[in-house]
Enzyme design. Structure first.
Site, PDB file in Angstrom:
ATOM      1  N   LYS A 139       0.809  -1.218   0.000  1.00  0.00           N
ATOM      2  CA  LYS A 139       0.000   0.000   0.000  1.00  0.00           C
ATOM      3  C   LYS A 139       0.843   1.270   0.000  1.00  0.00           C
ATOM      4  O   LYS A 139       0.394   2.323   0.425  1.00  0.00           O
ATOM      5  CB  LYS A 139      -0.962   0.029   1.187  1.00  0.00           C
ATOM      6  CG  LYS A 139      -1.856  -1.184   1.302  1.00  0.00           C
ATOM      7  CD  LYS A 139      -2.569  -1.537   0.004  1.00  0.00           C
ATOM      8  CE  LYS A 139      -3.553  -0.478  -0.414  1.00  0.00           C
ATOM      9  NZ  LYS A 139      -4.219  -0.800  -1.715  1.00  0.00           N
ATOM     10  N   THR A 142       3.645   0.454  -4.875  1.00  0.00           N
ATOM     11  CA  THR A 142       4.521  -0.447  -5.644  1.00  0.00           C
ATOM     12  C   THR A 142       3.954  -0.784  -7.015  1.00  0.00           C
ATOM     13  O   THR A 142       4.698  -0.887  -7.984  1.00  0.00           O
ATOM     14  CB  THR A 142       4.774  -1.749  -4.855  1.00  0.00           C
ATOM     15  OG1 THR A 142       3.510  -2.374  -4.563  1.00  0.00           O
ATOM     16  CG2 THR A 142       5.513  -1.474  -3.565  1.00  0.00           C
ATOM     17  N   ARG A 220       5.697   5.345   2.400  1.00  0.00           N
ATOM     18  CA  ARG A 220       4.577   6.287   2.490  1.00  0.00           C
ATOM     19  C   ARG A 220       4.344   6.597   3.961  1.00  0.00           C
ATOM     20  O   ARG A 220       4.709   5.788   4.832  1.00  0.00           O
ATOM     21  CB  ARG A 220       3.345   5.620   1.865  1.00  0.00           C
ATOM     22  CG  ARG A 220       2.091   6.440   1.786  1.00  0.00           C
ATOM     23  CD  ARG A 220       1.002   5.570   1.192  1.00  0.00           C
ATOM     24  NE  ARG A 220      -0.244   6.271   0.971  1.00  0.00           N
ATOM     25  CZ  ARG A 220      -1.358   5.673   0.548  1.00  0.00           C
ATOM     26  NH1 ARG A 220      -1.359   4.374   0.298  1.00  0.00           N
ATOM     27  NH2 ARG A 220      -2.460   6.388   0.371  1.00  0.00           N
TER      28      ARG A 220
END
Length: 382
Positions: A139, A142, A220
């Site tokens: 998440k 990628t 992230r």
């Protein structure tokens, strides 16, 4: 016999001149019959040869190269054609004795012709173990990195996640190599499996494959990443507990449950330390999931630099899809539609209370600071 019969019944014995004429006439008829028989047999023995030769001559005069290429008779060598025709004639004249030999010759000739064509066919490369891996994180973005980088002509990437170094390692490297796309020597082979980053055994296993493998990690904001992870799981399992219940052991005291995978993945420094036991930091490139949305060309430019590729993927390849909320690839020449990620990407996140988000930010802050120091870059998640 015919001569005696005719000379005794049709012409008187005294007429020698007439007998000579009949004799010559009879001999002429016999000779003509013999010639006709020879010509007739010759035409029967090799009709296909004559028709094919006439066809080849006609096609050559017409300049029909494509039609000539479709004719096996026209494409085989003249020497092979002569031998084949002679063998065919012998086989027809001696059907009982030579039929099997003739058939074997035809098969051999056809096999040799096919091998000749195959030897001149273009080569499309070989299946090789990957030079680079997108190892994480889930998440983080990628899939976007994979889809963006694979439009580069010097990159060939496996579209699915093979999960070799975490789930299928016992199948062996030959099985893993067999999954890869064929690549030329000048091309890079890639695959992506985000769960590698948090798999304890993955760094050692990849190092055993090649210590020179280049690794890409898409990171992230760990709080946003955890919410996105939960949103995906909720879409598949609607009956799971709430985000707050899974994220905390004791919310009133702010005790976070680090055993929950959605929380643990975001503790990047812990996983990175495991990788640095087997790989140099210079072998790992970190992509910002946030900048991948706001500046995809810039992030992909740095990925191309890291992989040693010419910067071919630029701003001209992207446009921002407001509906999905992230960039898509512009329509390629071979398609009538632009290339956007699937419906599972860009879901609207579950609404989480602001105080829960603040508690998680406090939890991740020390991990983020150590991570910034280790990689030499501040991702500004605080």
């Amino acid at each position: 016999m015919a001569y005696r019969f005719l000379s005794s019944r049709v012409v008187p014995s005294s007429n020698r001149l007439s007998r000579r004429f009949i004799f010559i006439f009879t001999i002429s008829l016999s000779f003509m019959y013999l010639c006709y028989s020879i010509l007739f047999c010759s035409g029967t023995i090799m009709p296909n040869q004559r028709l094919e030769e006439q066809r080849c001559v006609h096609l050559k005069n017409a300049g029909s190269k494509k039609l000539l290429q479709k004719s096996h008779y026209c494409t085989i060598s003249a020497k092979a054609r002569v031998i084949s025709d002679e063998t065919r004639a012998v086989g027809l004249l001696n059907l009982t004795g030579n039929q099997s030999k003739h058939t074997a010759f035809q098969k051999t000739e056809l096999s040799d012709h096919k091998q000749s064509n195959n030897s001149n066919s273009p080569k499309y490369g070989n299946k090789k173990l990957p030079n680079a891996l997108i190892v994480g994180v889930k998440k983080g973005g990628t899939r976007a990195v994979l889809e963006f980088i694979r439009i580069h002509p010097d990159v060939r990437a496996l579209g699915t996640e093979p999960h070799f170094f975490d789930r299928n390692y016992d199948k062996g490297l030959d099985w893993y190599r067999g999954l890869m796309p064929r690549t030329l020597d000048s091309q890079i082979t890639m695959e992506k499996t985000p769960s590698y980053f948090v798999t304890r055994e993955a760094p050692r296993r990849i190092s055993n494959m090649s210590r020179e493998t280049k690794l890409i990690v898409v990171v992230r904001n760990p709080v946003t990443r955890a919410i996105s992870d939960y949103t995906q799981t909720l879409s598949k399992k609607p009956d799971i507990p709430s985000f707050e219940d899974l994220a905390f052991k004791n919310r009133s005291q702010g005790i976070v449950d680090t055993s929950w995978n959605a929380i643990r993945i975001g503790m990047y420094i812990i996983h990175l330390e495991n990788w640095l036991q087997y790989f140099r930091l210079s072998q790992i490139h970190f992509v910002s999931g946030e900048r991948l949305i706001t500046d995809p060309a810039g992030e992909l430019g740095r990925v191309q630099d890291f992989l040693g590729l010419k910067r071919i993927i630029t701003d001209k390849h992207f446009y921002f899809n407001r509906t999905k909320g992230f960039p898509c690839l512009k329509k390629p020449e071979s398609s009538s539609q632009p290339r956007c990620l699937g419906k599972s990407k860009g879901r609207t996140h579950v609404q989480i209370q602001q105080d829960v988000i603040e508690q998680l930010r406090e939890f991740y802050r020390p991990f983020n600071v150590k991570f910034y120091e280790m990689v030499g870059h501040d991702f500004r998640w605080d």
